[in-house]
Design an enzyme around this catalytic site. Structure first.
Site, short mmCIF file in Angstrom:
data_model
loop_
_atom_site.label_atom_id
_atom_site.label_comp_id
_atom_site.label_asym_id
_atom_site.label_seq_id
_atom_site.Cartn_x
_atom_site.Cartn_y
_atom_site.Cartn_z
N ASN A 171 -52.67 57.83 29.67
CA ASN A 171 -53.52 58.45 28.65
C ASN A 171 -53.82 59.93 28.88
O ASN A 171 -53.90 60.71 27.92
CB ASN A 171 -54.83 57.67 28.51
CG ASN A 171 -55.58 57.53 29.82
OD1 ASN A 171 -54.99 57.49 30.89
ND2 ASN A 171 -56.90 57.45 29.73
N PRO A 195 -45.83 58.73 38.13
CA PRO A 195 -46.53 58.79 36.85
C PRO A 195 -46.28 57.52 36.03
O PRO A 195 -45.39 56.73 36.34
CB PRO A 195 -45.92 60.02 36.17
CG PRO A 195 -44.54 60.11 36.73
CD PRO A 195 -44.63 59.59 38.15
N GLU A 269 -59.96 54.74 40.18
CA GLU A 269 -60.73 54.92 38.96
C GLU A 269 -60.15 53.96 37.94
O GLU A 269 -59.01 54.12 37.48
CB GLU A 269 -60.64 56.37 38.45
CG GLU A 269 -61.65 56.67 37.36
CD GLU A 269 -61.04 57.38 36.18
OE1 GLU A 269 -61.25 56.88 35.05
OE2 GLU A 269 -60.35 58.38 36.36
N GLY A 271 -61.06 50.62 34.81
CA GLY A 271 -61.45 50.51 33.41
C GLY A 271 -62.89 50.90 33.14
O GLY A 271 -63.72 51.00 34.05
N CYS A 303 -60.90 56.24 29.46
CA CYS A 303 -61.67 55.28 30.24
C CYS A 303 -63.15 55.62 30.27
O CYS A 303 -64.00 54.75 30.44
CB CYS A 303 -61.11 55.16 31.65
SG CYS A 303 -60.92 56.73 32.50
N LYS A 471 -69.27 48.97 40.06
CA LYS A 471 -68.87 47.62 39.63
C LYS A 471 -67.35 47.55 39.50
O LYS A 471 -66.63 48.05 40.38
CB LYS A 471 -69.59 47.23 38.33
CG LYS A 471 -71.12 47.19 38.49
CD LYS A 471 -71.82 46.49 37.36
CE LYS A 471 -71.77 47.20 36.06
NZ LYS A 471 -72.64 46.59 35.03
N GLU A 478 -63.60 61.39 42.22
CA GLU A 478 -62.69 62.49 41.98
C GLU A 478 -63.52 63.67 41.50
O GLU A 478 -64.62 63.51 40.98
CB GLU A 478 -61.62 62.11 40.97
CG GLU A 478 -60.74 60.97 41.49
CD GLU A 478 -59.53 60.68 40.64
OE1 GLU A 478 -58.42 60.79 41.18
OE2 GLU A 478 -59.70 60.34 39.45
#
Length: 498
Positions: A171, A195, A269, A271, A303, A471, A478
């Site tokens: 994305n 990627p 990192e 959902g 996200c 969670k 980052e």
């Protein structure tokens, strides 16, 4: 206004940069075909046509890339440079990103389907800023002297980890790779970048840019191809010292389990399914703009987007009425048109997934306020921005990550209920609070289970501000100095004085 079938225009074909059209991998400072000669077509999601052809890497190619990265790390051609020397190269990379902004923006827009305007002012600008920011941090990776009662001089120092596996999603290819690669390089590591299989093009262009900036051969490597086999080989490789991953929660669990077999650290990192809480005292004009931007940006493939809107009951019907009119007017269409706000989904698979979620929401009793259907335009993967009301909190479109331009709207009666609804998800990446009360902003934001909370805004991000999940949205951060901490390790040195 939203384009319809009768308003079709021909989306022009584009010529991508040479690095993108080369159809090769980048390993040990060289462009080379995949070991078996395999290739993969990359589809332009705005037209459904082939945009480029890239090499389909193999397990052998992954092994070669890791070997090159490890050799480069071990001989110190990058890892043993001073922070100031690495900083000069990274600053040069930031300058080259800005100089080649149009190439990068065109590549990203063609690959992902995002509007060219946003690719320029968000994706390319953010990548340049990130390299520039970590260039400054590279000069500050020092330790400290520790006072002890020992007959010794004790101090700490920060050292790079080794080979970093950077695995990124479809994305935001340029931004989400820069968050990992720039920080890893600043700390002195070598990198193998895998990627997303659907959107690998900007990674190839960045290999050319980083080489021109002065990153030595072997320090940065790119292997394109299918995610499953290649990703597993890279994560499980014994010479990989750290894994940096962005992607779905399910894949994140798999990545963490594989890396755990070698006891390798992982930042993930994952959902998100963020709630945006709209209180009745908010500036409604500003808030509605924020709400719409939070769920249509990047066609909802974000996200940290805001796909769940919680509205205080006194203004619930008013908000639905405003959204019905405003969302219908969001300019959807050709990503190369500077006036386009929302382009296609990144792939047919993603389009089908979003359509299935909406049909499921209708079956669960949801009322489509606006949108709710595909947009037939030039063979592309378009879906109309959609608002759905009337769903229970356990409906799939509320509970799960749709990852498309779909907004669910639910009412609430009290601050306590709003917090409970916002936190009633397995995710915890982002949240939002729209209110004119500074006291409420502090109260509510302090109780939201999220790595970042935006008040009277959405998606305000800067390389100095860390982000990451709680969670099932992952762990680690980052951006900010916190990022470099995860790409280095502390060594203690104790020198006897007696």
């Amino acid at each position: 206004m939203t384009m319809t079938e009768s308003e079709k225009v021909l989306i022009p074909s584009v010529t991508l940069p040479d690095a993108v059209n080369r159809g090769q991998l980048f390993i040990n400072g060289e462009w080379r075909p995949s070991s078996d000669g395999g290739t993969t077509d990359i589809i332009n999601p705005a037209t459904g046509a082939v945009a480029a052809t890239v090499a389909a890497g193999t397990v052998s190619d992954i092994n070669a890339a890791v070997a090159a990265a490890k050799t480069a790390f071990d001989d110190g051609r990058w890892s043993r440079l001073s922070g100031r020397e690495r900083s000069r190269v990274l600053n040069r990379a930031a300058l080259l990103i800005r100089e080649r902004a149009e190439d990068l923006a065109l590549t990203e827009s063609t690959d992902v389907g995002k509007p060219i305007t946003f690719a320029r002012v968000v994706d390319v600008a953010t990548a340049a800023d990130q390299y520039e920011y970590v260039a400054a941090l590279a000069q500050q990776l020092d330790g400290s002297v520790r006072e002890t009662p020992l007959p010794a001089h004790a101090f700490t120092k920060r050292e790079p980890l080794g080979v970093v596996a950077a695995i990124t999603p479809f994305n935001f290819p340029l931004i989400l790779s820069s968050t990992k690669i720039a920080a890893a390089l600043a700390a002195g590591n070598s990198v193998v970048h895998k990627p997303a299989g659907d959107t690998p093009l900007s990674a190839l262009l960045m290999a050319e840019i980083l080489t021109e900036a002065g990153v030595p051969a072997g320090v940065f490597n790119v292997v394109t191809g299918s995610g499953g086999i290649l990703g597993d080989q890279l994560v499980a490789h014994p010479d990989v010292s750290k894994v940096a991953f962005t992607g779905s929660t399910d894949v994140g669990r798999h990545v963490a389990a594989l890396a755990g077999q070698n006891l390798r650290p992982v930042t993930a990192e994952l959902g998100g399914n963020a709630a945006n809480i709209l209180f009745a005292d908010a500036d409604l004009d500003q808030a509605i703009g924020t709400v719409i931007g939070a769920f249509v940006f990047n066609s909802g493939q974000f996200c940290m987007g805001g796909p769940r809107l919680l509205v205080e009951r006194p203004i619930y019907e008013t908000v639905l009425g405003i959204l019905k009119e405003a969302v219908a007017g969001v300019p959807v269409g050709d990503p190369s048109n500077p006036e386009t706000v929302m382009g296609p989904l990144a792939s047919r698979k993603q389009l089908d997934k979003v359509a299935d979620f909406v049909e499921g929401a209708k079956a669960a009793g949801g009322q489509v306020v606006v949108g709710g259907e595909r947009l037939e335009l030039n063979g592309g993967f378009f879906y109309k921005p959609t608002v759905i009301a009337g769903l229970a909190n356990d409906a799939a479109a509320v509970r799960e990550e749709v990852f498309g331009p779909v907004l669910t709207v639910q009412p609430f009666d009290s601050e306590e209920e709003a917090i409970e609804l916002a936190n009633s998800t397995e995710y915890g990446l982002a949240s939002g609070v729209q209110t004119s009360s500074i006291a409420r902003a502090h109260r509510v934001s302090s109780r939201l289970d999220a790595g970042i909370v935006w008040v009277n805004s959405w998606a305000l991000l800067d390389p100095a501000v860390p982000f990451g999940g709680v969670k099932n949205s992952g762990w680690g951060r980052e951006y900010g100095p916190e990022a470099l901490e995860s790409y280095s390790r502390t060594k203690s040195v104790v020198i006897a004085t007696d």
